[in-house]
Design a protein around this motif. Structure first.
Motif, PDB file in Angstrom:
ATOM      1  N   ALA A   1      27.402  33.572 104.657  1.00 52.22           N
ATOM      2  CA  ALA A   1      26.020  33.557 104.170  1.00 52.22           C
ATOM      3  C   ALA A   1      25.873  32.397 103.201  1.00 52.22           C
ATOM      4  CB  ALA A   1      25.685  34.867 103.475  1.00 52.22           C
ATOM      5  N   SER A   2      24.629  32.086 102.911  1.00 56.55           N
ATOM      6  CA  SER A   2      24.366  31.091 101.871  1.00 56.55           C
ATOM      7  C   SER A   2      23.169  31.551 101.060  1.00 56.55           C
ATOM      8  CB  SER A   2      24.128  29.708 102.480  1.00 56.55           C
ATOM      9  OG  SER A   2      22.976  29.704 103.270  1.00 56.55           O
TER      10      SER A   2
ATOM     11  N   ARG B   1      31.263  27.213  87.151  1.00 55.23           N
ATOM     12  CA  ARG B   1      30.861  28.536  86.671  1.00 55.23           C
ATOM     13  C   ARG B   1      30.334  29.409  87.808  1.00 55.23           C
ATOM     14  NH1 ARG B   1      27.106  26.878  83.749  1.00 55.23           N
ATOM     15  NH2 ARG B   1      28.426  26.163  82.060  1.00 55.23           N
ATOM     16  N   ILE B   2      29.494  28.844  88.670  1.00 58.01           N
ATOM     17  CA  ILE B   2      28.894  29.582  89.787  1.00 58.01           C
ATOM     18  C   ILE B   2      29.971  30.020  90.774  1.00 58.01           C
ATOM     19  CG2 ILE B   2      27.405  29.329  91.821  1.00 58.01           C
ATOM     20  CD1 ILE B   2      25.672  27.403  89.979  1.00 58.01           C
ATOM     21  N   GLU B   3      30.826  29.084  91.166  1.00 60.32           N
ATOM     22  CA  GLU B   3      31.882  29.397  92.129  1.00 60.32           C
ATOM     23  C   GLU B   3      32.849  30.435  91.568  1.00 60.32           C
ATOM     24  OE1 GLU B   3      33.533  25.594  93.213  1.00 60.32           O
ATOM     25  OE2 GLU B   3      31.825  25.126  94.523  1.00 60.32           O
TER      26      GLU B   3
ATOM     27  N   TRP C   1      29.583  25.730  96.037  1.00 61.65           N
ATOM     28  CA  TRP C   1      28.215  25.412  95.628  1.00 61.65           C
ATOM     29  C   TRP C   1      28.022  23.905  95.658  1.00 61.65           C
ATOM     30  CZ3 TRP C   1      25.969  23.182  91.056  1.00 61.65           C
ATOM     31  CH2 TRP C   1      24.583  23.372  90.948  1.00 61.65           C
ATOM     32  N   ASN C   2      26.902  23.470  96.233  1.00 64.33           N
ATOM     33  CA  ASN C   2      26.578  22.058  96.328  1.00 64.33           C
ATOM     34  C   ASN C   2      25.613  21.684  95.199  1.00 64.33           C
ATOM     35  OD1 ASN C   2      24.939  19.676  97.156  1.00 64.33           O
ATOM     36  ND2 ASN C   2      26.290  19.749  98.939  1.00 64.33           N
TER      37      ASN C   2
ATOM     38  N   GLU D   1      22.869  24.920  97.184  1.00 55.41           N
ATOM     39  CA  GLU D   1      23.235  25.934  98.171  1.00 55.41           C
ATOM     40  C   GLU D   1      24.657  26.426  97.906  1.00 55.41           C
ATOM     41  OE1 GLU D   1      23.309  26.544 102.995  1.00 55.41           O
ATOM     42  OE2 GLU D   1      23.729  24.553 102.200  1.00 55.41           O
ATOM     43  N   LEU D   2      24.796  27.734  97.810  1.00 55.78           N
ATOM     44  CA  LEU D   2      26.106  28.364  97.661  1.00 55.78           C
ATOM     45  C   LEU D   2      26.482  28.953  99.010  1.00 55.78           C
ATOM     46  CD1 LEU D   2      28.481  29.393  95.908  1.00 55.78           C
ATOM     47  CD2 LEU D   2      27.104  31.443  95.462  1.00 55.78           C
TER      48      LEU D   2
END
Length: 124
Positions: free
Chosen positions: A25-26, A39-41, A55-56, A61-62
């Motif tokens: 999923a993204s 942090r997000i990853e 995450w780009n 987009e994750l």
């Protein structure tokens, strides 16, 4: 009655096995820099059942690979919001958002402009 119980048991068992242990999923996650990326990853990966999270910075987009038997996108979104980043589904609390480094304040237009300026310099 036994027949009904048997049918229900078969249906529940089938539904359990139908969940994908490598679902892809993204989702869109707000952020502006490489510190945000880390942090997000990290928040996504620390969610039980998440196998991969990338995450780009440019597209926000994750991309995820996760086990649907252990987690879902809403749970992953909550974990990301807890570290201060908004998703389409869940917005980070002001307290969580204010805990991020000042250069990561993606809601601040001046910070976003600064990062856009850096990208233009790096592209040249």
């Amino acid at each position: 009655m036994k027949r009904i119980i048997l049918i229900l048991t078969v249906l529940l068992t089938t539904a359990t096995f139908a969940q994908n242990k490598n679902a892809k999923a993204s989702m869109e996650v707000d952020g502006v820099c490489m510190m945000c990326k880390e942090r997000i990853e990290k928040a996504a990966i620390r969610t039980k059942g998440v196998k991969s999270a990338v995450w780009n910075v440019d597209t926000h987009e994750l991309k995820l690979i996760y086990d649907e038997r252990k987690t879902d996108l809403k749970t992953i979104s909550k974990k990301i919001a807890e570290v201060g980043h908004d998703t389409k589904e869940i917005k980070a609390t002001d307290e969580a958002y204010n805990s991020v480094h000042p250069c990561c304040r993606y809601r601040d237009k001046d910070v976003v402009k600064d990062h856009e300026g850096e990208k233009k310099k790096n592209d040249n």
